[in-house]
Write a protein that holds these residues in place. Structure first.
Motif, PDB file in Angstrom:
ATOM      1  N   THR A  65    -124.590  21.763  76.142  1.00  0.00           N
ATOM      2  CA  THR A  65    -123.505  22.653  76.230  1.00  0.00           C
ATOM      3  C   THR A  65    -122.726  22.764  77.672  1.00  0.00           C
ATOM      4  N   ALA A  66    -121.649  22.377  77.622  1.00  0.00           N
ATOM      5  CA  ALA A  66    -120.854  22.498  78.923  1.00  0.00           C
ATOM      6  C   ALA A  66    -120.550  23.839  78.980  1.00  0.00           C
ATOM      7  N   TYR A  67    -120.694  24.171  80.475  1.00  0.00           N
ATOM      8  CA  TYR A  67    -120.290  25.496  80.871  1.00  0.00           C
ATOM      9  C   TYR A  67    -119.345  25.494  81.955  1.00  0.00           C
ATOM     10  N   GLY A  68    -118.038  26.101  82.006  1.00  0.00           N
ATOM     11  CA  GLY A  68    -117.082  26.145  83.136  1.00  0.00           C
ATOM     12  C   GLY A  68    -117.323  27.183  83.722  1.00  0.00           C
ATOM     13  N   ALA A  69    -116.665  28.144  83.557  1.00  0.00           N
ATOM     14  CA  ALA A  69    -116.399  29.633  84.491  1.00  0.00           C
ATOM     15  C   ALA A  69    -117.033  30.738  83.675  1.00  0.00           C
ATOM     16  N   GLY A  70    -117.079  30.331  82.042  1.00  0.00           N
ATOM     17  CA  GLY A  70    -117.819  31.262  81.296  1.00  0.00           C
ATOM     18  C   GLY A  70    -116.875  32.297  80.990  1.00  0.00           C
ATOM     19  N   THR A  71    -115.507  32.164  80.997  1.00  0.00           N
ATOM     20  CA  THR A  71    -114.418  33.047  80.423  1.00  0.00           C
ATOM     21  C   THR A  71    -114.047  32.884  79.203  1.00  0.00           C
ATOM     22  N   GLY A  72    -114.699  31.968  78.430  1.00  0.00           N
ATOM     23  CA  GLY A  72    -114.337  31.708  77.051  1.00  0.00           C
ATOM     24  C   GLY A  72    -114.375  33.131  76.137  1.00  0.00           C
ATOM     25  N   LEU A  73    -113.527  33.122  75.068  1.00  0.00           N
ATOM     26  CA  LEU A  73    -113.348  34.253  74.219  1.00  0.00           C
ATOM     27  C   LEU A  73    -113.905  34.116  72.890  1.00  0.00           C
ATOM     28  N   ASP A 116    -101.690  29.424  82.966  1.00  0.00           N
ATOM     29  CA  ASP A 116    -102.256  30.583  83.474  1.00  0.00           C
ATOM     30  C   ASP A 116    -102.981  31.632  82.531  1.00  0.00           C
ATOM     31  N   PRO A 117    -104.156  31.510  82.053  1.00  0.00           N
ATOM     32  CA  PRO A 117    -104.807  32.335  81.215  1.00  0.00           C
ATOM     33  C   PRO A 117    -105.340  33.633  81.658  1.00  0.00           C
ATOM     34  N   GLY A 118    -104.698  33.857  82.700  1.00  0.00           N
ATOM     35  CA  GLY A 118    -105.241  35.138  83.216  1.00  0.00           C
ATOM     36  C   GLY A 118    -106.452  35.037  83.999  1.00  0.00           C
ATOM     37  N   ALA A 171    -110.310  30.571  85.109  1.00  0.00           N
ATOM     38  CA  ALA A 171    -111.127  29.575  84.305  1.00  0.00           C
ATOM     39  C   ALA A 171    -111.109  28.269  85.035  1.00  0.00           C
ATOM     40  N   SER A 172    -112.279  27.542  84.793  1.00  0.00           N
ATOM     41  CA  SER A 172    -112.296  26.399  85.383  1.00  0.00           C
ATOM     42  C   SER A 172    -111.398  25.239  84.584  1.00  0.00           C
ATOM     43  N   ILE A 173    -110.803  24.289  85.261  1.00  0.00           N
ATOM     44  CA  ILE A 173    -109.843  23.207  84.679  1.00  0.00           C
ATOM     45  C   ILE A 173    -110.438  22.617  83.658  1.00  0.00           C
ATOM     46  N   SER A 208    -110.685  22.013  78.055  1.00  0.00           N
ATOM     47  CA  SER A 208    -111.702  21.752  76.468  1.00  0.00           C
ATOM     48  C   SER A 208    -111.128  22.716  75.700  1.00  0.00           C
ATOM     49  N   THR A 209    -110.580  23.931  76.132  1.00  0.00           N
ATOM     50  CA  THR A 209    -110.173  24.907  74.913  1.00  0.00           C
ATOM     51  C   THR A 209    -108.487  24.664  74.700  1.00  0.00           C
ATOM     52  N   ASN A 210    -108.015  23.845  75.382  1.00  0.00           N
ATOM     53  CA  ASN A 210    -106.397  23.826  75.268  1.00  0.00           C
ATOM     54  C   ASN A 210    -105.903  24.985  75.597  1.00  0.00           C
ATOM     55  N   GLY A 228    -104.528  30.176  68.571  1.00  0.00           N
ATOM     56  CA  GLY A 228    -103.172  29.920  69.442  1.00  0.00           C
ATOM     57  C   GLY A 228    -103.837  29.284  70.713  1.00  0.00           C
ATOM     58  N   GLU A 229    -104.869  29.787  71.106  1.00  0.00           N
ATOM     59  CA  GLU A 229    -105.351  29.196  72.582  1.00  0.00           C
ATOM     60  C   GLU A 229    -106.736  29.455  72.989  1.00  0.00           C
ATOM     61  N   HIS A 230    -107.587  30.232  72.265  1.00  0.00           N
ATOM     62  CA  HIS A 230    -109.042  30.545  72.543  1.00  0.00           C
ATOM     63  C   HIS A 230    -109.733  29.582  72.170  1.00  0.00           C
TER      64      HIS A 230
END
Ligand SMILES: Cc1cc2nc3c(=O)[nH]c(=O)nc-3n(C[C@H](O)[C@H](O)[C@H](O)COP(=O)(O)OP(=O)(O)OC[C@H]3O[C@@H](n4cnc5c(N)ncnc54)[C@H](O)[C@@H]3O)c2cc1C
Ligand SMILES: Cc1cc2nc3c(=O)[nH]c(=O)nc-3n(C[C@H](O)[C@H](O)[C@H](O)COP(=O)(O)OP(=O)(O)OC[C@H]3O[C@@H](n4cnc5c(N)ncnc54)[C@H](O)[C@@H]3O)c2cc1C
Lengths: 450, 450
Positions: free
Chosen positions: B63-71, B127-129, B132-134, B139-141, B407-409
């Protein structure tokens, strides 16, 4: 197979008429024509399902045919079989001005669509010049003169209804403006040239018709200088509506074809659109930039007639070349990072001149995309050979410069040979996707892949 | 497996430290955490290749892990195995200001990217606030506050380098702005949440930093009235930079969290950006529209400090809810055609009020996308149940209104149950594509699909 088609569709939707066979053996490219065995004119999605089912059962190729304006032989049925012509599918299924969306059948052309929505203050901006079908434009990921502002077809799509080779019908999106739900199938089908499925309806984004428009043109001593000047406009992030390069040879060609009197010099054509104030500011700023770049002249269209004339001329350009009597043309469609544009434009002029071939260079330089049309005598095979060599060298140079062999016309027949060089290992994945969607290879065989 | 990883990568790139295992069991969502067996920190593409090869041989999930800010729990290793954390891959591989492009490794964050390019007058607008990592954003669009102007991540991508499950490395595009060459793999990988391959480098489009910016806000008596007013702005085709709805409850929440004094009413927040003249015209026009729509007040930020404060507050909003002590939040992320927006916003407030749950409604209404955050007490399972039910009803209504459940998460864990309803038959195709790319199911298993 033909009996079955007649039985299930009704004979009025099936033709083997000589004229129809000839018409459907070709698109607007100069790839050699091939006649289909039969042409079907579906009038609904369920007709498309019937055609695919019969084709699947009997292992017969099916090639979709929109308006036949393609420039890479995409709709030429190189392995015979069935042509599926969408020209009777012209319904506007849904129009939601309050959402800026429209859903159409694939046979609706760009101009037909605009005719029916312009009166509501909305427009569909994508403009490849030719009056292509929306289904065809989706399938080649067409763009044209306004892509510099709005992007290619792919960016206009909200949802596609697609009939797959095995008869399944899918929707690839919704009417929401954006989504992170599941895999992006809209983008995959767009540009797949009828090799993954037949598009049976399309939901598109629309835009408001700009309040005010200004057209302008200017000239430079070399095509390279034009390309450099175009880059300046991009660097200033000015949202031009159109930004086209037309080289001197091409201006001459269109002058003769359409009776115009444009100065026969390397030119940039501009269109600015938006609110009156904004547009005037933009045009003023670009004039300054062009003068700083030492343009030879700068001319703003005096009125809307003059403006229409400029863009009519630009759109006739490709036809002008294609209808030189006794001659044929071969065309390139490379797209490169804008910093490489001046060099590539120069290179293509050079290649043609060194080979003593008549050639025009023009295109959507705001996107780094330009066309090189080489005129040759079809009775002289060595001329055709030379033209092919020039375009091949150009495509290779574009790919090696971080660009693509086709910015908007698609792969069809002509760009197959560059696919490996451009995509490398990814080409294998593309082939596997093709295999997944169409295991028996009935959908437009002989296109995109060798 | 762990021995093999240590041997081939070097032990400094492999961790089973307790703190690291805990950190990587979770993202910013409230989905239950699951610890991985091991965490790897690749430092180059070839490290990623090694990890995938070992995982493939030993049938271990990655499992890839970027900044872990996913919701949506996208990076939670629900089946254990390897976490592939990209945080050491922070190189800017290529920066071409003359082409407005940059190529980065996946661990570079949005803010880090902007820090290194802003000084050249360029910016990456998405800008998702969260920072996050690029790689995660691809990967979440992801999209966020500026998507109304620039589109989602997918529209920013020129090329991706992707390591596939079987170790092949592909490039999905080029540096050309547009292309009709082959199938669109960039769009397919974008939004695939690490289930089709690991993104090892990303080439993005950049934009010039606007010369001038204006921020403004206004309030309306109801959230529905805000949504209706937002639609007016879209109908006038005004290229706002940001256009956000924040309901009264949420304004209160952020006031308390950040010590602000915004009026605790249903609000619209605006940002306009471009040349000074254009921006002033736009802000003036929107003020007129808002007054016609009977806003209660209209306030333009007096200076850049005040402007920064407004957007800081907006960005803290989600954190404000998420860090209410002793409470948890569940969030919705529906996106609908803009004409349905007022109704949906209203519906979501109603559902929460009827259930006597504290809830905030806010989001990117310029895209028809909004979030509903429901605050619940994790010690009261019936509260969590009620929150889940509200969000379920909302997602279903969004889908039935022609929209999407996210829509984005992204889908992650939480939106899996809506996939069939939203995509119908297309979901089968998505599963087949997953099967094609990852036959052994080692890439982020348990996500997107049930
Ligand atoms: C003078 C001239 C200028 C042009 N300028 C431009 C330009 O600026 N930009 C640009 O992008 N193009 C340009 N073109 C090319 C052409 O207009 C486009 O490629 C257009 O998208 C083709 O649409 P069509 O309906 O004519 O499709 P066709 O030529 O009929 O078919 C094109 C491809 O799409 C497939 N197809 C068609 N309908 C469907 C369907 N419903 N489902 C699945 N597959 C389908 C066909 O099988 C074929 O592979 C120009 C052409 C001409 C003649
Ligand atoms: C306060 C707050 C506000 C937010 N606001 C928004 C918003 O407005 N808009 C929005 O879109 N999002 C928003 N988010 C969500 C989040 O920031 C995005 O989903 C972001 O894209 C996640 O990036 P990440 O680097 O944190 O990825 P992670 O959370 O680490 O991972 C996300 C997914 O991507 C996969 N992944 C990560 N890196 C790679 C890679 N290199 N290759 C393949 N797969 C990979 C993971 O496996 C996982 O499935 C917000 C989050 C927070 C906490």
């Amino acid at each position: 197979m033909i009996e079955e088609l007649m039985k299930q569709l009704g004979s009025e939707k099936v033709s083997m008429n000589e004229t129809e066979l000839t018409r459907h053996s070709q698109d607007e490219s100069c790839h050699p024509g091939v006649e289909p065995a039969v042409i079907c004119f579906p009038e609904s999605r369920s007709d498309i399902e019937i055609i695919l089912q019969i084709a699947q059962e009997q292992h017969v190729p099916v090639t979709a045919y929109g308006a036949g304006t393609g420039l890479e032989g995409g709709s030429i049925p190189v392995h015979g079989g069935i042509i599926l012509n969408t020209e009777r599918m012209k319904r506007i299924i849904d129009f939601s001005p309050e959402d800026f969306t429209v859903t159409v059948e694939p046979g609706v052309t760009r101009k037909e669509l605009n005719e029916s929505i312009n009166k509501h203050g909305l427009m569909f901006p994508n403009d490849p010049g030719a009056d292509a079908s929306i289904g065809g434009m989706v399938s080649t990921n067409a763009s044209g003169t306004t892509a510099v502002r709005y992007g290619s077809m792919r960016e206009q799509i909200l949802d596609l209804e697609v009939v797959l080779a095995d008869g399944r019908v899918i929707h690839t999106g919704s009417r929401a403006k954006k989504s992170s739900s599941g895999y992006n199938l809209s983008g995959l089908i767009a540009g797949s040239e009828g090799t993954l499925g037949i598009v049976s309806s399309i939901t598109l984004k629309l835009h408001g018709i700009p309040e005010h428009t200004i057209a302008a043109r200017c000239t430079f001593p070399t095509a390279k200088a034009c390309a450099e000047a175009a880059r300046l406009v991009l660097l200033h992030d000015i949202p031009v509506m159109r930004l086209e390069l037309v080289d001197a040879v091409s201006v001459g060609e269109v002058n003769r074809f359409g009776g115009y009197q444009f100065p026969e010099k390397h030119s940039l054509f501009f269109e600015f659109a938006g609110s009156k104030k904004t547009v005037e500011d933009e045009a003023g700023l670009v004039e300054e930039l062009m003068r700083d770049a030492q343009c030879e002249d700068w001319e703003v269209a005096a009125d809307s007639l003059e403006r229409a004339r400029i863009w009519k001329a630009r759109h006739e350009l490709s036809y002008a070349y294609r209808h030189t009597s006794g001659k044929e043309v071969l065309g390139g469609d490379v797209c490169v990072p804008v910093s490489r544009l001046p060099e590539l434009v120069d290179y293509s002029r050079e290649l043609a001149e060194d080979a003593h071939m008549k050639a025009g260079v023009f295109g959507h330089v705001g996107d780094g995309n330009f066309h090189t049309l080489i005129v040759y005598d079809p009775k002289k095979p060595e001329e055709q050979k030379k033209a092919e060599q020039i375009l091949e060298r150009l495509a290779i140079k574009a790919i090696d410069s971080g660009g693509t062999c086709t910015g908007e016309h698609g792969v069809g027949i002509g760009k197959k040979k560059f696919q490996k060089r451009e995509h490398g290992e990814a080409l294998e994945i593309m082939k596997e996707i093709k295999q997944l969607f169409d295991p028996d290879g009935i959908l437009n065989p002989g296109k995109i892949f060798e």
